[in-house]
Write a protein that holds these residues in place. Structure first.
Motif, mmCIF file in Angstrom:
data_model
loop_
_atom_site.group_PDB
_atom_site.id
_atom_site.type_symbol
_atom_site.label_atom_id
_atom_site.label_comp_id
_atom_site.label_asym_id
_atom_site.label_seq_id
_atom_site.Cartn_x
_atom_site.Cartn_y
_atom_site.Cartn_z
ATOM 1 N N GLU A 1 8.004 -10.406 3.770
ATOM 2 C CA GLU A 1 8.941 -10.595 4.879
ATOM 3 C C GLU A 1 9.094 -9.319 5.702
ATOM 4 O OE1 GLU A 1 12.596 -11.982 3.148
ATOM 5 O OE2 GLU A 1 11.672 -13.850 2.477
ATOM 6 N N LEU A 2 9.201 -8.177 5.019
ATOM 7 C CA LEU A 2 9.344 -6.907 5.733
ATOM 8 C C LEU A 2 8.097 -6.563 6.536
ATOM 9 C CD1 LEU A 2 11.238 -4.782 3.067
ATOM 10 C CD2 LEU A 2 12.043 -5.290 5.382
ATOM 11 N N LYS A 3 6.931 -6.876 6.006
ATOM 12 C CA LYS A 3 5.691 -6.624 6.747
ATOM 13 C C LYS A 3 5.683 -7.399 8.062
ATOM 14 C CE LYS A 3 2.399 -5.679 3.023
ATOM 15 N NZ LYS A 3 1.192 -6.209 2.363
ATOM 16 N N LEU A 4 6.254 -8.594 8.047
ATOM 17 C CA LEU A 4 6.273 -9.430 9.243
ATOM 18 C C LEU A 4 7.392 -9.061 10.217
ATOM 19 C CD1 LEU A 4 5.611 -12.927 7.629
ATOM 20 C CD2 LEU A 4 3.966 -11.451 8.821
ATOM 21 N N SER A 5 8.503 -8.554 9.699
ATOM 22 C CA SER A 5 9.678 -8.345 10.540
ATOM 23 C C SER A 5 9.981 -6.893 10.893
ATOM 24 C CB SER A 5 10.908 -8.946 9.859
ATOM 25 O OG SER A 5 11.211 -8.238 8.666
ATOM 26 N N ASN A 6 9.353 -5.937 10.221
ATOM 27 C CA ASN A 6 9.688 -4.532 10.435
ATOM 28 C C ASN A 6 8.407 -3.738 10.650
ATOM 29 O OD1 ASN A 6 10.276 -1.713 9.813
ATOM 30 N ND2 ASN A 6 12.267 -2.433 9.096
ATOM 31 N N ALA A 7 8.187 -3.310 11.881
ATOM 32 C CA ALA A 7 6.948 -2.611 12.232
ATOM 33 C C ALA A 7 6.792 -1.306 11.449
ATOM 34 C CB ALA A 7 6.896 -2.344 13.729
ATOM 35 N N HIS A 8 7.885 -0.586 11.239
ATOM 36 C CA HIS A 8 7.797 0.678 10.494
ATOM 37 C C HIS A 8 7.382 0.415 9.048
ATOM 38 C CE1 HIS A 8 8.494 4.824 9.438
ATOM 39 N NE2 HIS A 8 9.330 4.453 8.480
ATOM 40 N N PHE A 9 7.996 -0.592 8.435
ATOM 41 C CA PHE A 9 7.626 -0.938 7.060
ATOM 42 C C PHE A 9 6.164 -1.366 6.998
ATOM 43 C CE2 PHE A 9 6.974 -3.742 3.475
ATOM 44 C CZ PHE A 9 7.558 -3.022 2.444
ATOM 45 N N ALA A 10 5.729 -2.158 7.958
ATOM 46 C CA ALA A 10 4.332 -2.610 7.985
ATOM 47 C C ALA A 10 3.379 -1.422 8.059
ATOM 48 C CB ALA A 10 4.107 -3.555 9.156
ATOM 49 N N LYS A 11 3.749 -0.427 8.855
ATOM 50 C CA LYS A 11 2.911 0.781 8.982
ATOM 51 C C LYS A 11 2.850 1.528 7.644
ATOM 52 C CE LYS A 11 2.480 4.987 11.706
ATOM 53 N NZ LYS A 11 3.066 5.820 12.758
ATOM 54 N N ILE A 12 3.976 1.651 6.972
ATOM 55 C CA ILE A 12 4.023 2.331 5.667
ATOM 56 C C ILE A 12 3.195 1.549 4.644
ATOM 57 C CG2 ILE A 12 5.535 2.973 3.737
ATOM 58 C CD1 ILE A 12 7.762 3.301 5.892
ATOM 59 N N ALA A 13 3.361 0.239 4.629
ATOM 60 C CA ALA A 13 2.619 -0.599 3.683
ATOM 61 C C ALA A 13 1.119 -0.504 3.935
ATOM 62 C CB ALA A 13 3.090 -2.040 3.778
ATOM 63 N N ASP A 14 0.716 -0.499 5.199
ATOM 64 C CA ASP A 14 -0.708 -0.361 5.528
ATOM 65 C C ASP A 14 -1.243 0.998 5.096
ATOM 66 O OD1 ASP A 14 -0.794 -2.909 6.596
ATOM 67 O OD2 ASP A 14 -0.675 -2.232 8.685
ATOM 68 N N ALA A 15 -0.463 2.051 5.321
ATOM 69 C CA ALA A 15 -0.887 3.393 4.908
ATOM 70 C C ALA A 15 -1.023 3.451 3.385
ATOM 71 C CB ALA A 15 0.109 4.441 5.400
ATOM 72 N N TYR A 16 -0.048 2.856 2.675
ATOM 73 C CA TYR A 16 -0.112 2.817 1.215
ATOM 74 C C TYR A 16 -1.392 2.112 0.778
ATOM 75 C CZ TYR A 16 0.908 1.800 -3.643
ATOM 76 O OH TYR A 16 0.816 1.719 -5.007
ATOM 77 N N HIS A 17 -1.670 0.971 1.395
ATOM 78 C CA HIS A 17 -2.856 0.184 1.036
ATOM 79 C C HIS A 17 -4.135 1.002 1.239
ATOM 80 C CE1 HIS A 17 -5.382 -3.307 0.451
ATOM 81 N NE2 HIS A 17 -5.989 -3.028 1.581
ATOM 82 N N GLU A 18 -4.234 1.704 2.348
ATOM 83 C CA GLU A 18 -5.443 2.503 2.622
ATOM 84 C C GLU A 18 -5.602 3.639 1.624
ATOM 85 O OE1 GLU A 18 -6.447 3.583 6.562
ATOM 86 O OE2 GLU A 18 -5.700 1.712 7.398
ATOM 87 N N VAL A 19 -4.527 4.363 1.357
ATOM 88 C CA VAL A 19 -4.585 5.470 0.389
ATOM 89 C C VAL A 19 -4.889 4.926 -0.999
ATOM 90 C CG1 VAL A 19 -3.202 7.251 -0.765
ATOM 91 C CG2 VAL A 19 -3.082 6.995 1.715
ATOM 92 N N ASN A 20 -4.244 3.827 -1.353
ATOM 93 C CA ASN A 20 -4.455 3.225 -2.666
ATOM 94 C C ASN A 20 -5.907 2.801 -2.852
ATOM 95 O OD1 ASN A 20 -3.469 2.200 -5.203
ATOM 96 N ND2 ASN A 20 -3.691 0.165 -4.309
ATOM 97 N N ARG A 21 -6.489 2.193 -1.843
ATOM 98 C CA ARG A 21 -7.893 1.767 -1.923
ATOM 99 C C ARG A 21 -8.821 2.971 -2.081
ATOM 100 N NH1 ARG A 21 -8.883 -2.665 -4.086
ATOM 101 N NH2 ARG A 21 -7.260 -4.084 -3.514
ATOM 102 N N GLU A 22 -8.531 4.053 -1.371
ATOM 103 C CA GLU A 22 -9.365 5.241 -1.497
ATOM 104 C C GLU A 22 -9.267 5.822 -2.905
ATOM 105 O OE1 GLU A 22 -10.474 9.375 0.834
ATOM 106 O OE2 GLU A 22 -8.889 8.094 1.632
ATOM 107 N N ILE A 23 -8.062 5.857 -3.454
ATOM 108 C CA ILE A 23 -7.889 6.339 -4.830
ATOM 109 C C ILE A 23 -8.650 5.435 -5.794
ATOM 110 C CG2 ILE A 23 -6.215 6.628 -6.704
ATOM 111 C CD1 ILE A 23 -4.196 7.512 -4.509
ATOM 112 N N HIS A 24 -8.576 4.138 -5.590
ATOM 113 C CA HIS A 24 -9.288 3.201 -6.458
ATOM 114 C C HIS A 24 -10.799 3.456 -6.415
ATOM 115 C CE1 HIS A 24 -10.146 -0.346 -8.759
ATOM 116 N NE2 HIS A 24 -10.890 -0.844 -7.782
ATOM 117 N N ARG A 25 -11.341 3.710 -5.219
ATOM 118 C CA ARG A 25 -12.775 4.004 -5.104
ATOM 119 C C ARG A 25 -13.129 5.300 -5.835
ATOM 120 N NH1 ARG A 25 -11.684 2.269 0.181
ATOM 121 N NH2 ARG A 25 -11.722 4.406 0.941
#
Length: 78
Positions: A21-45
């Protein structure tokens, strides 16, 4: 060392719907979540030895992921 990605839904299993819900309704939260996802994927690799950067860079990424996770938590537990 765990080779399992630390997805937000896994880190906050009781808040998966709120995260969505926050990803859809809050642009700042969506940006943080996207950044987390990118960093997390890089760590996983790195952990899966697909990429082999310096240990210092890997540690820097882990600290960044933790800071982003803390910021996500601040939205989930205001």
């Amino acid at each position: 060392m765990s080779h399992v990605p630390h997805e937000l839904a896994d880190e906050f299993p009781n808040a998966a719907e709120k995260i969505h819900e926050l990803k859809l309704s809050n642009a700042h939260f969506a940006k943080i979540a996207d950044a987390y996802h990118e960093v997390n994927r890089e760590i996983h690799r790195i952990e899966a030895e697909i990429e082999t950067p310096s240990d210092a860079y890997a540690e820097e990424l882990k600290k960044k992921r933790l800071a982003l996770k803390d910021e996500v938590a601040s939205f989930l537990n205001p």
